[in-house]
Design an enzyme around this catalytic site. Structure first.
Site, short mmCIF file in Angstrom:
data_model
loop_
_atom_site.label_atom_id
_atom_site.label_comp_id
_atom_site.label_asym_id
_atom_site.label_seq_id
_atom_site.Cartn_x
_atom_site.Cartn_y
_atom_site.Cartn_z
N HIS A 158 -59.20 -33.95 53.70
CA HIS A 158 -59.78 -34.53 53.55
C HIS A 158 -61.64 -33.62 54.24
CE1 HIS A 158 -57.66 -37.96 53.97
NE2 HIS A 158 -56.45 -36.90 54.13
N SER A 279 -84.44 -17.01 46.55
CA SER A 279 -84.96 -17.76 46.57
C SER A 279 -86.94 -17.73 46.11
CB SER A 279 -84.91 -18.87 47.12
OG SER A 279 -86.58 -19.57 47.47
N GLU A 292 -71.62 -20.43 41.85
CA GLU A 292 -72.08 -21.78 41.51
C GLU A 292 -72.36 -21.79 40.09
OE1 GLU A 292 -75.59 -23.14 44.19
OE2 GLU A 292 -75.81 -21.14 43.95
#
Ligand code: ARG
Length: 463
Positions: A158, A279, A292
């Site tokens: 979890h 970035s 990703e």
């Protein structure tokens, strides 16, 4: 300018140009040219063996086909929309090169069994490439595992800290998934490697062909028993996209973990500059674009699987033009899974570093040794459920006191239960907690070492 007619004299005019574009598959099925020519070479040879055409014709056809391939590879043969598809394009160019003999190539064959042959030849080669890539991916995982048997990592359920693990055990879970992927593709290879050639349009042919001959020539494991099934089956492609989807699921789960592990909050890995991106506005950032993208590309492979299942579900036997839609799904599925396996293997192999100190200390900060306290009491005769409830209380009071289990004094332990002795401290040290889980397939160091050795052996035996 009027377009040349593709079809028999039954047709008066050529296709409307927009319809010709709509109908054509040459824009993508040109990727099959090598396999189309390989299939045609075998077919021509069979036509000669069975006396359907002369040996001289076979030689002419094979030389001509060889030239078409050379021209294509040299960039001199770039068929356009008017060729409709790769099969027509090759046959037309062949006939330009060798003259009327070229028109004999399509004897006892249809584009329906031809395209089925091409796509199987293509896919079986790609399956072998993916399997080799899976082996490389596993090797990188196994190498890390060997180096990190005794590195600890919090284990989660979890996404809550559950029990500490050997980092190697965690990595080997992915190596095992890849092992199933490798095996699954081996089975799918066998069902892909069956020859439809000679099934004709749908019903077989009146010519005395030898299907075993072409199958053998092309390295197929056997032939389709039913001509209708041969030309309309795409089960193998669906199976491949299903296996590819599972590979993507595995890569995507790993990607998700790497993304988390690379965050400041976890800091379990550090991405190296060769595999991370910046970035455009926040100069401090280092982004995990590679995992990703892998996670993101997973959806398109699932999409291709769904597309093929839907494509097939209402098709009456046998060939329908709908089947032309199989190719882009298969091609993109192949390219995506191959690109993702390559990227993930590089990322794992040379693009990241495990933050060993941080990993080893992370397991010290929580109550993930609570089960071991309960096990300790259970081993001393306290029924497990009773021990479990007791330890729940200990965790509650420790949390309130801002203490971890290792900070409790012996008096505090014994106030909870008289069976606690000084060996409780050793029993709940994370390293001991991991080492003690020595059941088969568990995270105990001995088990992990054995699991690594076993998988390496398995990979060696079946390479
Ligand atoms: N381009 C077609 C395809 O990809 C080849 C087979 C065409 N067969 C036919 N009967 N129209 O499926």
């Amino acid at each position: 300018m009027t377009q040349p007619k593709t079809w028999s004299d039954r047709f008066e005019t050529a296709l409307h140009p927009a319809i010709a574009r709509f109908n054509a598959s040459i824009g993508f099925d040109i990727a099959l040219i090598e396999y189309d020519i390989q299939g045609s070479m075998a077919h021509a040879q069979m036509l000669g063996q069975t006396g359907i055409i002369s040996a001289a014709d076979v030689q002419t056809l094979q030389q001509g086909l060889g030239q078409v391939l050379e021209e294509y590879q040299a960039g001199q043969f770039t068929p356009g929309i008017d060729a409709e598809d790769v099969h027509f394009a090759v046959e037309r160019r062949l006939t330009e090169i060798v003259g009327d003999v070229g028109k004999k190539l399509h004897t006892a064959r249809s584009r329906n069994d031809q395209v089925g042959t091409d796509i199987r030849l293509y896919l079986r080669a790609q399956i072998q490439t993916v399997r080799a890539q899976l082996r490389q991916f596993q090797t990188v995982l196994v190498n890390h595992a060997e180096a990190h048997v005794e590195t600890l990592i919090p284990g989660y359920t979890h996404l809550q800290r559950a029990q500490p693990l050997s980092l190697a055990h965690h990595l080997m879970a992915y190596a095992q998934m890849a092992e199933r992927d490798w095996q699954r593709l081996g089975e799918i290879y066998n069902r892909t490697n069956v020859s439809p050639l000679g099934a004709g349009a749908l019903a077989g042919t009146t010519f005395p062909i030898d299907r075993q001959f072409t199958a053998q020539e092309l390295g197929f494991g056997g032939i389709y028993a039913n001509s209708l099934d041969a030309v309309s089956d795409r089960d193998f492609a669906i199976e491949f996209l299903c296996a590819a989807s599972l590979i993507m699921v595995h890569l995507s789960r790993l990607s998700e973990e790497l993304i988390l592990w690379g965050s400041k909050e976890f800091s379990f890995i550090r991405l190296k500059d060769n595999c991370s991106t910046g970035s455009s506005i926040m100069p401090q950032k280092k982004n995990p674009d590679i995992p990703e993208l892998v996670r993101g590309k997973t959806g398109r492979v699932f999409g291709h699987l769904q597309a093929l299942l839907t494509l097939m579900k209402g098709l009456p036997l046998a060939y329908n033009k709908d089947l032309q839609e199989d190719k882009e799904a298969i091609f993109d599925g192949v390219q995506t899974v191959q690109a993702c396996l390559e990227a993930m293997t590089i990322l794992l192999g040379e693009g990241l570093e495990f933050q060993t100190d941080r990993l080893n200390s992370a397991v010290d900060e929580d109550f993930s040794n609570a089960t071991d306290v309960a096990d300790y009491l259970a081993a001393k005769g306290v029924p497990f459920r009773e021990a479990y409830n007791l330890v729940g209380k200990v965790v509650k009071t420790s949390l309130a006191a801002g203490k971890l289990l290792k900070d409790l004094t012996l008096e505090e332990w014994q106030a909870i239960h008289p069976k606690f002795e000084t060996d409780i401290y050793a029993a709940i040290a994370p390293r001991q907690v991991v080492a003690a889980r020595n059941s088969a397939g568990g995270t105990g160091f001995e088990q992990v070492r054995a699991a690594i050795a076993a998988l390496k052996q398995q990979m060696e035996n079946a390479s």
